[in-house]
Scaffold this active site. Sequence first.
Site, PDB file in Angstrom:
ATOM      1  N   ARG A  67     -13.696 -13.420 -65.107  1.00 53.47           N
ATOM      2  CA  ARG A  67     -12.440 -13.682 -64.386  1.00 53.47           C
ATOM      3  C   ARG A  67     -11.780 -14.908 -65.007  1.00 53.47           C
ATOM      4  NH1 ARG A  67     -13.588 -14.583 -58.303  1.00 53.47           N
ATOM      5  NH2 ARG A  67     -13.948 -12.343 -58.300  1.00 53.47           N
ATOM      6  N   ARG A 136     -11.633 -22.576 -56.447  1.00 58.13           N
ATOM      7  CA  ARG A 136     -11.247 -21.401 -57.248  1.00 58.13           C
ATOM      8  C   ARG A 136      -9.790 -21.502 -57.697  1.00 58.13           C
ATOM      9  NH1 ARG A 136     -14.638 -16.910 -56.033  1.00 58.13           N
ATOM     10  NH2 ARG A 136     -16.732 -17.705 -55.638  1.00 58.13           N
ATOM     11  N   CYS A 422      -9.346  -3.634 -52.850  1.00 57.93           N
ATOM     12  CA  CYS A 422     -10.246  -4.427 -53.690  1.00 57.93           C
ATOM     13  C   CYS A 422     -10.871  -3.534 -54.761  1.00 57.93           C
ATOM     14  CB  CYS A 422     -11.331  -5.063 -52.837  1.00 57.93           C
ATOM     15  SG  CYS A 422     -12.577  -3.886 -52.309  1.00 57.93           S
ATOM     16  N   CYS A 471     -12.009  -8.993 -49.708  1.00 59.20           N
ATOM     17  CA  CYS A 471     -11.372  -9.431 -50.960  1.00 59.20           C
ATOM     18  C   CYS A 471      -9.896  -9.045 -51.058  1.00 59.20           C
ATOM     19  CB  CYS A 471     -12.143  -8.895 -52.156  1.00 59.20           C
ATOM     20  SG  CYS A 471     -13.825  -9.543 -52.229  1.00 59.20           S
TER      21      CYS A 471
HETATM   22 FE1  SRM Z   1     -13.999 -11.419 -53.497  1.00 60.57          FE
HETATM   23  C1  SRM Z   1     -17.372 -11.406 -53.690  1.00 60.57           C
HETATM   24  C2  SRM Z   1     -13.788  -9.337 -56.084  1.00 60.57           C
HETATM   25  C3  SRM Z   1     -10.717 -12.076 -53.697  1.00 60.57           C
HETATM   26  C4  SRM Z   1     -14.101 -12.738 -50.349  1.00 60.57           C
HETATM   27  N1  SRM Z   1     -15.366 -10.569 -54.709  1.00 60.57           N
HETATM   28  C5  SRM Z   1     -16.706 -10.736 -54.669  1.00 60.57           C
HETATM   29  C6  SRM Z   1     -17.380 -10.099 -55.899  1.00 60.57           C
HETATM   30  C7  SRM Z   1     -17.471 -11.153 -56.949  1.00 60.57           C
HETATM   31  C8  SRM Z   1     -18.712  -9.401 -55.635  1.00 60.57           C
HETATM   32  C9  SRM Z   1     -19.973 -10.198 -55.839  1.00 60.57           C
HETATM   33  O1  SRM Z   1     -20.108 -11.315 -55.298  1.00 60.57           O
HETATM   34  O2  SRM Z   1     -20.858  -9.679 -56.522  1.00 60.57           O
HETATM   35  C10 SRM Z   1     -16.303  -9.030 -56.249  1.00 60.57           C
HETATM   36  C11 SRM Z   1     -16.273  -8.578 -57.697  1.00 60.57           C
HETATM   37  C12 SRM Z   1     -15.812  -7.137 -57.783  1.00 60.57           C
HETATM   38  C13 SRM Z   1     -15.600  -6.654 -59.152  1.00 60.57           C
HETATM   39  O3  SRM Z   1     -16.354  -5.758 -59.591  1.00 60.57           O
HETATM   40  O4  SRM Z   1     -14.678  -7.097 -59.825  1.00 60.57           O
HETATM   41  C14 SRM Z   1     -15.069  -9.677 -55.683  1.00 60.57           C
HETATM   42  N2  SRM Z   1     -12.572 -10.907 -54.740  1.00 60.57           N
HETATM   43  C15 SRM Z   1     -12.647  -9.952 -55.701  1.00 60.57           C
HETATM   44  C16 SRM Z   1     -11.290  -9.625 -56.279  1.00 60.57           C
HETATM   45  C17 SRM Z   1     -11.323  -9.254 -57.750  1.00 60.57           C
HETATM   46  C18 SRM Z   1     -10.691  -8.494 -55.434  1.00 60.57           C
HETATM   47  C19 SRM Z   1      -9.488  -7.803 -55.973  1.00 60.57           C
HETATM   48  O5  SRM Z   1      -9.475  -6.593 -55.837  1.00 60.57           O
HETATM   49  O6  SRM Z   1      -8.564  -8.434 -56.480  1.00 60.57           O
HETATM   50  C20 SRM Z   1     -10.551 -10.922 -55.931  1.00 60.57           C
HETATM   51  C21 SRM Z   1     -10.698 -11.972 -56.991  1.00 60.57           C
HETATM   52  C22 SRM Z   1      -9.930 -13.202 -56.630  1.00 60.57           C
HETATM   53  C23 SRM Z   1      -9.859 -14.247 -57.700  1.00 60.57           C
HETATM   54  O7  SRM Z   1      -9.168 -14.024 -58.685  1.00 60.57           O
HETATM   55  O8  SRM Z   1     -10.446 -15.323 -57.516  1.00 60.57           O
HETATM   56  C24 SRM Z   1     -11.323 -11.364 -54.695  1.00 60.57           C
HETATM   57  N3  SRM Z   1     -12.669 -12.335 -52.280  1.00 60.57           N
HETATM   58  C25 SRM Z   1     -11.335 -12.395 -52.505  1.00 60.57           C
HETATM   59  C26 SRM Z   1     -10.647 -12.799 -51.308  1.00 60.57           C
HETATM   60  C27 SRM Z   1      -9.140 -12.921 -51.143  1.00 60.57           C
HETATM   61  C28 SRM Z   1      -8.661 -14.299 -51.479  1.00 60.57           C
HETATM   62  O9  SRM Z   1      -9.427 -15.145 -51.946  1.00 60.57           O
HETATM   63  O10 SRM Z   1      -7.485 -14.554 -51.273  1.00 60.57           O
HETATM   64  C29 SRM Z   1     -11.620 -12.976 -50.335  1.00 60.57           C
HETATM   65  C30 SRM Z   1     -11.372 -13.315 -48.858  1.00 60.57           C
HETATM   66  C31 SRM Z   1     -10.952 -14.712 -48.642  1.00 60.57           C
HETATM   67  C32 SRM Z   1     -12.137 -15.584 -48.432  1.00 60.57           C
HETATM   68  O11 SRM Z   1     -12.719 -16.027 -49.410  1.00 60.57           O
HETATM   69  O12 SRM Z   1     -12.511 -15.794 -47.272  1.00 60.57           O
HETATM   70  C33 SRM Z   1     -12.884 -12.686 -50.971  1.00 60.57           C
HETATM   71  N4  SRM Z   1     -15.490 -12.019 -52.256  1.00 60.57           N
HETATM   72  C34 SRM Z   1     -15.314 -12.477 -50.990  1.00 60.57           C
HETATM   73  C35 SRM Z   1     -16.604 -12.660 -50.381  1.00 60.57           C
HETATM   74  C36 SRM Z   1     -16.870 -13.163 -48.937  1.00 60.57           C
HETATM   75  C37 SRM Z   1     -16.832 -14.643 -48.858  1.00 60.57           C
HETATM   76  C38 SRM Z   1     -17.204 -15.148 -47.505  1.00 60.57           C
HETATM   77  O13 SRM Z   1     -16.757 -16.210 -47.121  1.00 60.57           O
HETATM   78  O14 SRM Z   1     -17.990 -14.506 -46.811  1.00 60.57           O
HETATM   79  C39 SRM Z   1     -17.563 -12.269 -51.338  1.00 60.57           C
HETATM   80  C40 SRM Z   1     -19.081 -12.273 -51.190  1.00 60.57           C
HETATM   81  C41 SRM Z   1     -19.688 -13.614 -51.322  1.00 60.57           C
HETATM   82  O15 SRM Z   1     -19.035 -14.588 -51.703  1.00 60.57           O
HETATM   83  O16 SRM Z   1     -20.874 -13.712 -51.025  1.00 60.57           O
HETATM   84  C42 SRM Z   1     -16.815 -11.862 -52.506  1.00 60.57           C
HETATM   85 FE1  SF4 Z   2     -14.465  -5.127 -52.220  1.00 62.74          FE
HETATM   86 FE2  SF4 Z   2     -15.034  -7.672 -52.372  1.00 62.74          FE
HETATM   87 FE3  SF4 Z   2     -16.544  -6.099 -50.873  1.00 62.74          FE
HETATM   88 FE4  SF4 Z   2     -16.679  -5.923 -53.499  1.00 62.74          FE
HETATM   89  S1  SF4 Z   2     -17.231  -7.723 -52.281  1.00 62.74           S
HETATM   90  S2  SF4 Z   2     -16.458  -4.199 -52.059  1.00 62.74           S
HETATM   91  S3  SF4 Z   2     -14.597  -6.341 -54.127  1.00 62.74           S
HETATM   92  S4  SF4 Z   2     -14.428  -6.553 -50.489  1.00 62.74           S
END
Ligand code: SRM
Ligand code: SF4
Length: 564
Positions: A67, A136, A422, A471
């Site tokens: 990323r 981030r 997502c 996400c």
């Molecule tokens: Fe996310 C984890 C993709 C925005 C909350 N997110 C992941 C992972 C890295 C899975 C992993 O941990 O193994 C996903 C990778 C998927 C892949 O194959 O690419 C993933 N998140 C994404 C993206 C690519 C979704 C998208 O379709 O665009 C976004 C990348 C953002 C960036 O450029 O930095 C993405 N993730 C978000 C958002 C939205 C935001 O930030 O505005 C959230 C919700 C907001 C928040 O953080 O509360 C989000 N992602 C999570 C979480 C849950 C975090 C939590 O507090 O519980 C995880 C899981 C974790 O962190 O354990 C996660």
């Molecule tokens: Fe979608 Fe984020 Fe859950 Fe992966 S971790 S399935 S990208 S919401």
Amino acid sequence: MAKKSPEQIKAESRGLRGSIAQELTNSDRFFTDEADKLLKFHGIYQQEDRDARKADRTQDHHSMMIRTKLPGGRLTPAQYIAHDEVASKYANGTLRITTRECFQFHGVLKGELRQTMREINEALVTSLGACGDIVRNVMACPAPTADPHRQAVQDYALRLSDALFPKTNAYHQIWLDGQPLIDDSEIDEPLYGRTYLPRKFKIGIAYAGDNCVDVYTHDIGLVALFAEDGALEGFNLLVGGGMGMTHNNDATYARLGDEIGFITPDQVLPVVAAIVTIHRDFGDRENRKHARLKYVLAERGADWFREELAARVGYAVAPLRPMPPFRVDDHLGWHEQGDGRWFLGLHVESGRIIDRGTYRLRSGIRAIVERFQLPVRLTAQQNILLTDIVADDRAALEALLDEYGIRRVENISAMRRAGLACVALPTCGLAITEAERVFPQVISEFEDALEEIGLGDADIAARMTGCPNGCARPYVAEIAFVGRSLDKYTVFLGGNPAGTRLAKPFIDLVPLAQLVPTLRPVLQSYRDDRDPGESFGDFVMRVGLDTLREQVPAEWRTLGAYGD
Ligand code: SRM
Ligand code: SF4
């Protein structure tokens, strides 16, 4: 040997080095668990293609997701072209715009990782801090503008990003110098300390009135307020938003940021840095499901937070200032920038820049950026803005759009425009269900249903995620489909079009094929009983989820884990 905790791995990492460099030189196709945890700070996720694994368990299917971190979603033409090159040379031939205005590459092999990282770096783009327990990518409304006051707001994305950037030189040594390893000297991270943050930390900047970044969903949201003469007065400060939660775990929840107060432009950097240290010092380091700043706010309260912040910066922040109501501008279509030039917002379905048959979005954008040397901006709705277009080039650019089969926003339904999904399968290791791959079809079903019941091009924001982590920020959408079990979703309703209200669980365990048919009676009620101009989300909240639930088949009504 007992498995190390994430905190121990960070503490012993020598400034995020760990064993990454050594492991890069071995012939394994994947990294150890410890290196994997540190790789995230470098913007890299180790993944396995879950389709391929299902099809053939005898082979190894590991690859890396990278990323890149793009404050405010901005890229120069050369940086865009470099991303496009990397996608062809090392990744799966696609570019994925994320919901935080970044790019992701999927499918990079470990053996090519260092070269890929070098080529990204040569374009003056970094991935350090794009993932991991750290600040981030800082988001901001990306719409180009000639107004210097508005530009100043967007520039805060870069200024904050620089101010909160980790100091370690591990990234440089591992990926760019390529020395076997390296310098073990103590790394001073004055802001983060040896164990960095307890969890990820997110910042989003909005203009008052335009919530295109979902400003209430970040750890810190800043809302820029302007005086009547257009000058930037300062920012309303929102703290403690977050989307992530876990099914069957009431202790986890989505939350909107608390409205903490108002800060002047010169207070932004010190206040934001101090809030990062509050998370560093008070975030839960034992339980990662309880480690986000939102739980500190929820449990200690906004008044405690204001006092703690005042103690750290030496002054109390001023009371919140009145704000105009929010709406969401997706910035799609043609717009004047105010300097005689134009920008064009193109819709990118679920953020995937790809060539598919006669729809050659990736080749088309590349050709346009190359020919007209256009800077690019990525939006929080996973779309792309081509900027600085001179009026005389518009016709030639339009012709290229036709040549590459790229649809204009006028030909895209309001629901498709507003939708977000997502990544989910096949790359996301946490996905329970599909999202990106099935969402276009779900939207098509909605389009048909709306047409049939006479709602035409209704503007309803729907989002889909493959698990409850959130996400695509589903819990602020009017309709959210959240992966629950194999091919089944929990449906949330009742966010508002402004993105300032949380949706509530409506029905549970609905199979993919039943999502739209199940909601059809609710859409019919909306058609019949809405007030003039009332949005779907507002209608749902006015009529009440319990009343509307009576209209759907009984089998989906039990909310199980979500109580009722
Ligand atoms: Fe996310 C984890 C993709 C925005 C909350 N997110 C992941 C992972 C890295 C899975 C992993 O941990 O193994 C996903 C990778 C998927 C892949 O194959 O690419 C993933 N998140 C994404 C993206 C690519 C979704 C998208 O379709 O665009 C976004 C990348 C953002 C960036 O450029 O930095 C993405 N993730 C978000 C958002 C939205 C935001 O930030 O505005 C959230 C919700 C907001 C928040 O953080 O509360 C989000 N992602 C999570 C979480 C849950 C975090 C939590 O507090 O519980 C995880 C899981 C974790 O962190 O354990 C996660
Ligand atoms: Fe979608 Fe984020 Fe859950 Fe992966 S971790 S399935 S990208 S919401």
